[in-house]
Design an enzyme around this catalytic site. Structure first.
Site, short mmCIF file in Angstrom:
data_model
loop_
_atom_site.label_atom_id
_atom_site.label_comp_id
_atom_site.label_asym_id
_atom_site.label_seq_id
_atom_site.Cartn_x
_atom_site.Cartn_y
_atom_site.Cartn_z
N HIS A 61 20.99 16.50 -9.76
CA HIS A 61 20.17 15.57 -9.24
C HIS A 61 20.39 14.24 -9.12
O HIS A 61 21.62 13.73 -9.64
CB HIS A 61 18.60 15.91 -10.16
CG HIS A 61 18.79 15.28 -11.60
ND1 HIS A 61 19.53 15.78 -12.56
CD2 HIS A 61 18.18 14.38 -12.25
CE1 HIS A 61 19.47 15.49 -13.60
NE2 HIS A 61 18.49 14.31 -13.54
N HIS A 63 19.20 11.35 -10.76
CA HIS A 63 19.24 10.28 -11.90
C HIS A 63 20.79 9.84 -12.23
O HIS A 63 21.53 10.93 -12.12
CB HIS A 63 18.41 10.86 -13.00
CG HIS A 63 17.01 11.16 -12.90
ND1 HIS A 63 16.19 11.79 -13.44
CD2 HIS A 63 16.14 10.29 -12.08
CE1 HIS A 63 15.12 11.66 -13.21
NE2 HIS A 63 14.85 10.71 -12.44
N ASP A 65 22.58 8.97 -14.52
CA ASP A 65 23.34 9.63 -15.80
C ASP A 65 24.02 10.97 -15.07
O ASP A 65 24.90 11.46 -16.00
CB ASP A 65 22.56 9.85 -16.79
CG ASP A 65 21.25 10.73 -16.96
OD1 ASP A 65 20.90 10.82 -15.80
OD2 ASP A 65 20.90 11.25 -17.89
N HIS A 141 11.73 18.89 -13.12
CA HIS A 141 12.33 17.58 -13.59
C HIS A 141 11.37 16.72 -12.63
O HIS A 141 10.69 17.15 -12.04
CB HIS A 141 13.63 17.30 -13.47
CG HIS A 141 14.33 16.30 -13.91
ND1 HIS A 141 13.83 15.91 -15.49
CD2 HIS A 141 15.15 15.25 -14.06
CE1 HIS A 141 14.49 14.79 -15.95
NE2 HIS A 141 15.64 14.77 -15.03
N ASP A 211 18.65 19.09 -16.14
CA ASP A 211 17.59 18.32 -16.84
C ASP A 211 16.16 19.26 -16.45
O ASP A 211 16.05 19.36 -15.33
CB ASP A 211 17.62 17.13 -16.20
CG ASP A 211 18.60 16.03 -17.04
OD1 ASP A 211 19.56 16.58 -17.38
OD2 ASP A 211 18.14 14.90 -16.88
N HIS A 269 22.86 16.64 -23.51
CA HIS A 269 21.96 15.62 -22.80
C HIS A 269 21.31 15.01 -24.04
O HIS A 269 19.97 14.64 -23.68
CB HIS A 269 21.13 16.07 -21.79
CG HIS A 269 20.50 15.23 -21.06
ND1 HIS A 269 19.18 14.71 -21.00
CD2 HIS A 269 20.76 14.93 -19.81
CE1 HIS A 269 19.04 13.83 -20.18
NE2 HIS A 269 20.13 13.93 -19.11
#
Ligand code: ZN
Length: 302
Positions: A61, A63, A65, A141, A211, A269
């Site tokens: 995804h 994001h 990080d 998420h 996530d 994570h």
């Protein structure tokens, strides 16, 4: 060899010597990268990953990080002379982001990027070779997010060489035996397949759950996997915060592993607020004993 090596195991902010998320799956001599957080190139160097062998990169995804290291890696691969195409899988906007970054720098890569968009709410097979297939599935998420399942394909029966020789079957027929067919030996006798072969060893599976909130819809996708990575951004006492931020706690990850009847759980994570991560493992083990921390540099054989 079928294994996963952890390059980064932290969430949002790189801290406490922990890098944001990235992993490499090795299947024989092929490498598949999952996520590519900031600093992944440094971790590739530290853990001696053969970056030229990475042909497929899966981004769960958008994001930061999980992909802020990608453009740096792409750039370096070109500088070191890569010519083979690089296959990238991710949300459709990832292609625009990569193109924008390359165009702004007037960078022309030596190799082609072959991009496969992962559309929200979709699921299916991304890649299928002779001996390995990669599925993708949704996780819950704040933005569209995907998990990946690496599944071995094992459909060849195993030849028992001594038995095959004793039965007088010429080696030229071995590929037929692997497909489950019976054979005629040198004396013209019919030899039943099961006398000289064994069923294939069970296909191994590694699931990366990206996530996600606690979500039992993951279970059918990862059911009976040999190894599952599930995020544990927070310890159990931060359940409220985890839910607010679309993340999971230790006990939630362990419960998913238990209900999915998997062999082993690895967790990562971790929120930057935790300096010591040992309690994550302890909490998970109260529900799912075969849990290990996804420690950077660790390689888990599947
Ligand atoms: Zn993240």
């Amino acid at each position: 060899m079928f294994a996963v090596t952890i390059l980064g195991n932290n969430s949002a902010v790189p801290t406490n010597e922990r890098y944001p998320t990235s992993q490499v799956v090795t299947y024989h001599d092929r490498l598949f990268m999952i996520d590519c957080g900031e600093g992944t190139q440094m971790q590739i160097a530290r853990y001696k990953i053969r970056r030229s062998k990475i042909d497929h990169i899966f981004i769960s995804h958008l994001h930061g990080d999980h992909y802020f290291g990608l453009i740096g890696l792409i750039n370096s691969l070109s500088l070191i002379g890569r010519v083979n195409p690089l296959y990238i899988y991710g949300s459709p906007q990832l292609k625009e982001i990569i193109d924008l970054q390359l165009n702004c720098a007037a960078t022309v890569l030596n190799f082609k990027i072959i991009f496969t968009p992962l559309l929200p709410e979709s699921t299916g097979i991304l890649l299928e070779g002779k001996d390995m297939r990669v599925h993708y599935f949704n996780t819950q998420h704040r933005i569209p997010c995907f998990g990946f399942l690496f599944e071995e394909i094992k459909n060849k029966r195993k030849i028992l060489p001594d038995k095959a020789r004793e039965s007088g079957i010429p080696a030229a027929y071995f590929s037929q035996l692997q497909q489950g067919k019976d054979c005629i030996n040198k004396e013209g006798e019919l030899i039943k397949n099961e006398l000289v072969t064994e069923p294939p060893t069970p296909a191994r599976k590694y699931a990366y759950c990206a996530d996600t909130l606690y979500d039992e819809q993951l279970i059918p996708h990862i059911y009976q996997s040999d190894l599952v990575y599930h995020e544990t951004t927070y310890l159990q006492d931060q359940l409220h915060r985890a839910t607010q931020r679309f993340h999971s706690t230790t006990l939630q990850a362990a419960t998913i592993a238990l209900k999915a009847n998997v062999k082993k759980l690895i967790i990562g994570h971790f929120s930057s607020k935790y300096e010591d991560i040992n309690s994550f493992e302890e909490e998970c083990k109260t529900i799912f004993p075969n849990t290990e921390l996804a420690v950077q540099g660790a390689t888990f054989c599947i």
